[in-house]
Design a protein around this motif. Structure first.
Motif, PDB file in Angstrom:
ATOM      1  N   ASP A  12     -22.195  10.138  50.183  1.00 44.14           N
ATOM      2  CA  ASP A  12     -23.079  10.419  51.316  1.00 44.14           C
ATOM      3  C   ASP A  12     -24.491  10.648  50.777  1.00 44.14           C
ATOM      4  OD1 ASP A  12     -24.488  11.450  53.471  1.00 44.14           O
ATOM      5  OD2 ASP A  12     -22.799  12.625  54.228  1.00 44.14           O
ATOM      6  N   ILE A  13     -25.299   9.611  50.808  1.00 46.73           N
ATOM      7  CA  ILE A  13     -26.632   9.693  50.202  1.00 46.73           C
ATOM      8  C   ILE A  13     -27.514  10.720  50.911  1.00 46.73           C
ATOM      9  CG2 ILE A  13     -28.770   8.393  49.755  1.00 46.73           C
ATOM     10  CD1 ILE A  13     -27.001   5.952  49.152  1.00 46.73           C
ATOM     11  N   GLU A  14     -27.405  10.740  52.237  1.00 47.05           N
ATOM     12  CA  GLU A  14     -28.225  11.675  53.012  1.00 47.05           C
ATOM     13  C   GLU A  14     -27.928  13.124  52.608  1.00 47.05           C
ATOM     14  OE1 GLU A  14     -28.949  12.754  57.613  1.00 47.05           O
ATOM     15  OE2 GLU A  14     -28.136  10.753  57.217  1.00 47.05           O
ATOM     16  N   LYS A  48     -35.677   4.205  46.626  1.00 43.15           N
ATOM     17  CA  LYS A  48     -34.585   3.498  47.277  1.00 43.15           C
ATOM     18  C   LYS A  48     -33.303   3.797  46.514  1.00 43.15           C
ATOM     19  CE  LYS A  48     -36.379  -0.666  48.433  1.00 43.15           C
ATOM     20  NZ  LYS A  48     -36.497  -2.099  48.204  1.00 43.15           N
ATOM     21  N   ILE A  49     -32.234   4.111  47.236  1.00 45.45           N
ATOM     22  CA  ILE A  49     -30.955   4.338  46.558  1.00 45.45           C
ATOM     23  C   ILE A  49     -29.912   3.382  47.112  1.00 45.45           C
ATOM     24  CG2 ILE A  49     -29.149   6.018  45.975  1.00 45.45           C
ATOM     25  CD1 ILE A  49     -31.033   8.250  46.612  1.00 45.45           C
ATOM     26  N   GLU A  50     -29.259   2.691  46.215  1.00 47.36           N
ATOM     27  CA  GLU A  50     -28.106   1.872  46.607  1.00 47.36           C
ATOM     28  C   GLU A  50     -26.931   2.407  45.830  1.00 47.36           C
ATOM     29  OE1 GLU A  50     -29.333  -1.916  45.227  1.00 47.36           O
ATOM     30  OE2 GLU A  50     -30.956  -2.085  46.682  1.00 47.36           O
ATOM     31  N   GLY A  79     -20.946   2.512  41.256  1.00 45.43           N
ATOM     32  CA  GLY A  79     -22.176   2.911  40.585  1.00 45.43           C
ATOM     33  C   GLY A  79     -23.343   3.100  41.525  1.00 45.43           C
ATOM     34  N   THR A  80     -24.478   3.415  40.934  1.00 46.49           N
ATOM     35  CA  THR A  80     -25.667   3.731  41.717  1.00 46.49           C
ATOM     36  C   THR A  80     -26.890   3.057  41.103  1.00 46.49           C
ATOM     37  OG1 THR A  80     -24.729   5.870  42.332  1.00 46.49           O
ATOM     38  CG2 THR A  80     -27.117   5.642  42.567  1.00 46.49           C
ATOM     39  N   ARG A  81     -27.776   2.612  41.990  1.00 40.25           N
ATOM     40  CA  ARG A  81     -29.032   2.027  41.541  1.00 40.25           C
ATOM     41  C   ARG A  81     -30.156   2.734  42.294  1.00 40.25           C
ATOM     42  NH1 ARG A  81     -31.438  -3.034  43.567  1.00 40.25           N
ATOM     43  NH2 ARG A  81     -32.924  -3.817  42.042  1.00 40.25           N
ATOM     44  N   VAL A  82     -31.066   3.304  41.554  1.00 38.22           N
ATOM     45  CA  VAL A  82     -32.187   4.001  42.177  1.00 38.22           C
ATOM     46  C   VAL A  82     -33.479   3.301  41.781  1.00 38.22           C
ATOM     47  CG1 VAL A  82     -33.439   6.194  42.361  1.00 38.22           C
ATOM     48  CG2 VAL A  82     -30.966   6.216  42.058  1.00 38.22           C
ATOM     49  N   LEU A  83     -34.291   2.998  42.774  1.00 40.68           N
ATOM     50  CA  LEU A  83     -35.589   2.384  42.507  1.00 40.68           C
ATOM     51  C   LEU A  83     -36.683   3.375  42.868  1.00 40.68           C
ATOM     52  CD1 LEU A  83     -34.825  -1.078  44.116  1.00 40.68           C
ATOM     53  CD2 LEU A  83     -35.134  -0.640  41.680  1.00 40.68           C
ATOM     54  N   LEU A  84     -37.589   3.585  41.932  1.00 45.14           N
ATOM     55  CA  LEU A  84     -38.693   4.495  42.164  1.00 45.14           C
ATOM     56  C   LEU A  84     -40.001   3.749  41.968  1.00 45.14           C
ATOM     57  CD1 LEU A  84     -37.446   7.442  39.927  1.00 45.14           C
ATOM     58  CD2 LEU A  84     -37.472   7.442  42.417  1.00 45.14           C
TER      59      LEU A  84
END
Lengths: 141, 118
Positions: A86-88, A124-126, A132-137
């Motif tokens: 749950d990203i939120e 951005k979070i996927e 797994g997880t990918r975070v873009l900053l």
């Protein structure tokens, strides 16, 4: 990556808590040498450092790719950890799934993702559970 | 306030950075949670903590801090100290509890600085 940019790739070691942050440190030093405003340097360093720590404590490490262009610093943090269900909820200040031993190390206060959001201009979070997880900053210059 | 004043007030010993004790610092923060330290960026120059591991030094470095005061008699291991030395940070070790150390330094004029969400 733009041709007039700088490109960095780091492997973030998930087995070694002591070395967590070395990639962020390298980026911080690079940005300093490039003469970017101290506030920009610090924002970038903190956002990336929190991400690096997250990968070490939650995901067993991962990779960090950083592109510095004349207009922005873009950071991609990728891991093959348990993912975020749950990203939120995970974004909420104070919410953490970190175990007690991580809290003993001074992290896991539930501030990591919210700090990353606070100090970056775009985030951005996927994530996919057990993939797994990918975070873009993105931090604008 | 100079770092040497912090050292004297908290009856601390200097573990590294002896050459920088004359440095002026204007604000401090205290916490055992590094994420909380990272959440409140401003110009705090001194980190007071009872947590000892290399990530304390990394946090101080990311925040452009100049001095770490370890309280409650905690002393960092060699790895942590080496990292601090490399970063040019001053490291002090005091036997005082965090509350007492903070209270003393606050009363001497070392305040918390502005909390800024930038």
């Amino acid at each position: 990556m733009q041709s007039d940019g700088l490109h960095f790739e780091f492997a973030v070691d998930g087995e070694n808590f002591a070395s967590a942050g070395t990639a962020s440190e390298t980026i911080k030093n690079t940005l300093k040498k490039l003469g970017l405003p101290p506030a920009t340097v610090r924002r970038t360093a903190i956002a990336m450092y929190e991400g690096e720590i997250n990968m070490v404590i939650h995901a067993g490490g991962g990779t960090a790719v950083v592109d510095i262009t004349p207009t922005a610093i873009e950071i991609e943090l990728k891991d093959e950890g348990p993912g975020i269900a749950d990203i939120e909820l995970a974004m909420r200040e104070g919410y953490s799934t970190a175990p007690e031993e991580i809290r003993m190390l001074g992290f896991g206060a539930g501030m990591g993702l919210s700090n990353m959001k606070k100090y970056s201009d775009e985030m951005k979070i996927e994530s996919e559970v057990s993939k797994g997880t990918r975070v873009l900053l993105k931090i604008n210059i | 306030m100079k770092i040497i004043d912090i050292m004297n007030a908290t009856e601390a010993e200097v573990l590294t950075g002896e050459d920088q004790l004359e440095l002026e610092v204007y604000s401090a923060c205290a916490s055992d949670m590094m994420s909380d330290v990272l959440a409140f960026v401003k110009e705090q120059a001194v980190l007071i903590t009872g947590l000892v591991n290399p990530q304390v030094v990394r946090t101080a470095e990311m925040m452009d801090m100049q001095c770490i005061v370890f309280v409650r008699g905690k002393k960092p291991d060699a790895e942590t100290l080496t990292l601090a030395k490399k970063k040019g940070l001053v490291v002090l070790a005091s036997k005082l509890r965090m509350y007492t150390a903070c209270g003393l330094l606050f009363s001497m004029g070392l305040h918390g600085g502005t909390i800024n969400a930038e």
